[in-house]
Design a protein around this motif. Structure first.
Motif, PDB file in Angstrom:
ATOM      1  N   ASP A  20       0.818  -1.208   0.000  1.00 34.65           N
ATOM      2  CA  ASP A  20       0.000   0.000   0.000  1.00 34.65           C
ATOM      3  C   ASP A  20       0.855   1.263   0.000  1.00 34.65           C
ATOM      4  OD1 ASP A  20      -2.371  -1.406  -0.071  1.00 34.65           O
ATOM      5  OD2 ASP A  20      -2.539  -1.498   2.112  1.00 34.65           O
ATOM      6  N   ASN A  21       2.133   1.131   0.309  1.00 29.45           N
ATOM      7  CA  ASN A  21       3.055   2.265   0.257  1.00 29.45           C
ATOM      8  C   ASN A  21       3.683   2.308  -1.127  1.00 29.45           C
ATOM      9  OD1 ASN A  21       2.667   2.902   3.008  1.00 29.45           O
ATOM     10  ND2 ASN A  21       4.066   1.272   3.566  1.00 29.45           N
ATOM     11  N   SER A  22       3.400   3.356  -1.867  1.00 31.96           N
ATOM     12  CA  SER A  22       3.882   3.474  -3.246  1.00 31.96           C
ATOM     13  C   SER A  22       5.360   3.839  -3.254  1.00 31.96           C
ATOM     14  CB  SER A  22       3.070   4.525  -3.992  1.00 31.96           C
ATOM     15  OG  SER A  22       1.719   4.153  -4.017  1.00 31.96           O
ATOM     16  N   VAL A  23       6.195   2.847  -3.430  1.00 30.34           N
ATOM     17  CA  VAL A  23       7.640   3.063  -3.455  1.00 30.34           C
ATOM     18  C   VAL A  23       8.074   3.527  -4.839  1.00 30.34           C
ATOM     19  CG1 VAL A  23       9.871   1.935  -3.163  1.00 30.34           C
ATOM     20  CG2 VAL A  23       7.974   1.336  -1.660  1.00 30.34           C
ATOM     21  N   LEU A  24       7.513   2.918  -5.866  1.00 26.59           N
ATOM     22  CA  LEU A  24       7.830   3.289  -7.236  1.00 26.59           C
ATOM     23  C   LEU A  24       6.660   4.065  -7.823  1.00 26.59           C
ATOM     24  CD1 LEU A  24       9.348  -0.088  -8.438  1.00 26.59           C
ATOM     25  CD2 LEU A  24      10.574   1.963  -7.729  1.00 26.59           C
ATOM     26  N   VAL A  25       6.949   5.271  -8.299  1.00 26.43           N
ATOM     27  CA  VAL A  25       5.903   6.152  -8.810  1.00 26.43           C
ATOM     28  C   VAL A  25       6.350   6.800 -10.109  1.00 26.43           C
ATOM     29  CG1 VAL A  25       4.937   6.659  -6.527  1.00 26.43           C
ATOM     30  CG2 VAL A  25       6.746   8.111  -7.441  1.00 26.43           C
ATOM     31  N   ILE A  26       5.375   7.335 -10.840  1.00 27.02           N
ATOM     32  CA  ILE A  26       5.633   8.111 -12.048  1.00 27.02           C
ATOM     33  C   ILE A  26       5.321   9.566 -11.726  1.00 27.02           C
ATOM     34  CG2 ILE A  26       4.990   8.516 -14.449  1.00 27.02           C
ATOM     35  CD1 ILE A  26       3.974   5.586 -14.499  1.00 27.02           C
ATOM     36  N   ASP A  27       6.247  10.444 -12.039  1.00 28.88           N
ATOM     37  CA  ASP A  27       6.018  11.882 -11.881  1.00 28.88           C
ATOM     38  C   ASP A  27       5.164  12.331 -13.068  1.00 28.88           C
ATOM     39  OD1 ASP A  27       6.058  14.633 -11.636  1.00 28.88           O
ATOM     40  OD2 ASP A  27       8.240  14.782 -11.460  1.00 28.88           O
ATOM     41  N   THR A  28       3.904  12.645 -12.795  1.00 31.27           N
ATOM     42  CA  THR A  28       2.984  12.995 -13.882  1.00 31.27           C
ATOM     43  C   THR A  28       3.308  14.352 -14.501  1.00 31.27           C
ATOM     44  OG1 THR A  28       1.361  13.947 -12.370  1.00 31.27           O
ATOM     45  CG2 THR A  28       1.117  11.603 -12.895  1.00 31.27           C
ATOM     46  N   THR A  29       4.221  15.113 -13.886  1.00 32.25           N
ATOM     47  CA  THR A  29       4.626  16.395 -14.463  1.00 32.25           C
ATOM     48  C   THR A  29       5.925  16.264 -15.259  1.00 32.25           C
ATOM     49  OG1 THR A  29       5.861  17.078 -12.491  1.00 32.25           O
ATOM     50  CG2 THR A  29       3.504  17.653 -12.576  1.00 32.25           C
ATOM     51  N   ALA A  30       6.449  15.046 -15.374  1.00 32.20           N
ATOM     52  CA  ALA A  30       7.667  14.825 -16.163  1.00 32.20           C
ATOM     53  C   ALA A  30       7.400  15.171 -17.623  1.00 32.20           C
ATOM     54  CB  ALA A  30       8.119  13.369 -16.034  1.00 32.20           C
ATOM     55  N   GLY A  31       8.441  15.456 -18.333  1.00 32.83           N
ATOM     56  CA  GLY A  31       8.311  15.793 -19.748  1.00 32.83           C
ATOM     57  C   GLY A  31       7.729  14.639 -20.546  1.00 32.83           C
ATOM     58  N   HIS A  32       6.925  14.975 -21.542  1.00 32.85           N
ATOM     59  CA  HIS A  32       6.282  13.972 -22.374  1.00 32.85           C
ATOM     60  C   HIS A  32       7.313  13.042 -23.020  1.00 32.85           C
ATOM     61  CE1 HIS A  32       2.755  12.480 -24.478  1.00 32.85           C
ATOM     62  NE2 HIS A  32       3.465  12.460 -25.585  1.00 32.85           N
ATOM     63  N   GLY A  33       8.375  13.612 -23.535  1.00 31.02           N
ATOM     64  CA  GLY A  33       9.423  12.817 -24.162  1.00 31.02           C
ATOM     65  C   GLY A  33      10.110  11.892 -23.173  1.00 31.02           C
ATOM     66  N   ASP A  34      10.299  12.362 -21.943  1.00 25.90           N
ATOM     67  CA  ASP A  34      10.922  11.529 -20.915  1.00 25.90           C
ATOM     68  C   ASP A  34      10.039  10.336 -20.568  1.00 25.90           C
ATOM     69  OD1 ASP A  34      13.126  13.227 -20.761  1.00 25.90           O
ATOM     70  OD2 ASP A  34      12.262  14.422 -19.147  1.00 25.90           O
ATOM     71  N   LEU A  35       8.749  10.567 -20.481  1.00 22.75           N
ATOM     72  CA  LEU A  35       7.809   9.471 -20.199  1.00 22.75           C
ATOM     73  C   LEU A  35       7.825   8.445 -21.329  1.00 22.75           C
ATOM     74  CD1 LEU A  35       4.815  11.562 -18.831  1.00 22.75           C
ATOM     75  CD2 LEU A  35       6.227   9.978 -17.506  1.00 22.75           C
ATOM     76  N   LEU A  36       7.805   8.939 -22.563  1.00 28.12           N
ATOM     77  CA  LEU A  36       7.832   8.024 -23.707  1.00 28.12           C
ATOM     78  C   LEU A  36       9.147   7.259 -23.778  1.00 28.12           C
ATOM     79  CD1 LEU A  36       6.099  10.200 -26.464  1.00 28.12           C
ATOM     80  CD2 LEU A  36       5.135   8.260 -25.191  1.00 28.12           C
ATOM     81  N   ASP A  37      10.259   7.926 -23.470  1.00 32.10           N
ATOM     82  CA  ASP A  37      11.558   7.240 -23.473  1.00 32.10           C
ATOM     83  C   ASP A  37      11.597   6.134 -22.420  1.00 32.10           C
ATOM     84  OD1 ASP A  37      12.568   8.782 -25.540  1.00 32.10           O
ATOM     85  OD2 ASP A  37      13.707  10.126 -24.219  1.00 32.10           O
ATOM     86  N   ALA A  38      11.083   6.417 -21.228  1.00 32.72           N
ATOM     87  CA  ALA A  38      11.073   5.416 -20.158  1.00 32.72           C
ATOM     88  C   ALA A  38      10.167   4.246 -20.531  1.00 32.72           C
ATOM     89  CB  ALA A  38      10.620   6.044 -18.839  1.00 32.72           C
ATOM     90  N   ALA A  39       9.009   4.540 -21.133  1.00 35.30           N
ATOM     91  CA  ALA A  39       8.098   3.480 -21.572  1.00 35.30           C
ATOM     92  C   ALA A  39       8.764   2.638 -22.661  1.00 35.30           C
ATOM     93  CB  ALA A  39       6.790   4.080 -22.082  1.00 35.30           C
ATOM     94  N   HIS A  40       9.394   3.301 -23.609  1.00 31.82           N
ATOM     95  CA  HIS A  40      10.062   2.596 -24.703  1.00 31.82           C
ATOM     96  C   HIS A  40      11.165   1.687 -24.170  1.00 31.82           C
ATOM     97  CE1 HIS A  40      12.993   2.187 -28.048  1.00 31.82           C
ATOM     98  NE2 HIS A  40      11.887   1.912 -28.712  1.00 31.82           N
ATOM     99  N   GLN A  41      11.936   2.174 -23.211  1.00 31.77           N
ATOM    100  CA  GLN A  41      13.023   1.383 -22.632  1.00 31.77           C
ATOM    101  C   GLN A  41      12.493   0.085 -22.026  1.00 31.77           C
ATOM    102  OE1 GLN A  41      14.742   3.007 -19.044  1.00 31.77           O
ATOM    103  NE2 GLN A  41      16.754   2.170 -19.554  1.00 31.77           N
TER     104      GLN A  41
END
Length: 95
Positions: A20-41
């Protein structure tokens, strides 16, 4: 697995969190390209692992390794999908 997020939270928990403690999270304010790069990886790593498994001889594989392989594929694929969802959400907010 934890899938709860407070409304309008900056940080979105990954669905692969096991507590219930979210240790791994996504920063929803991160850059669009950074999110896509992380997803692609993550999705590329899962795809490469699947391709490797497809190419090996299963007679050499050990049955006890299958749960570990499936778990790795699940984590990589689900995290990649979570990242894509946040990137998609950013697009709909900016439109």
């Amino acid at each position: 697995m934890n899938t709860q997020n407070p409304p309008h939270s900056r940080y979105q928990a990954l669905k692969t969190n096991y507590s219930d403690n979210s240790v791994l999270v996504i920063d929803t304010t991160a850059g669009h390209g950074d999110l896509l790069d992380a997803a692609h990886q993550r999705l590329r790593a899962a795809s490469d692992l699947l391709e490797t498994l497809y190419c090996i001889c299963f007679k050499q594989a050990d049955v006890k390794d299958i749960p570990s392989i499936v778990n790795a594929l699940y984590l990589l694929t689900q995290d990649g999908c979570d990242l894509l969802e946040v990137a998609k959400m950013q697009l709909t907010k900016s439109a």
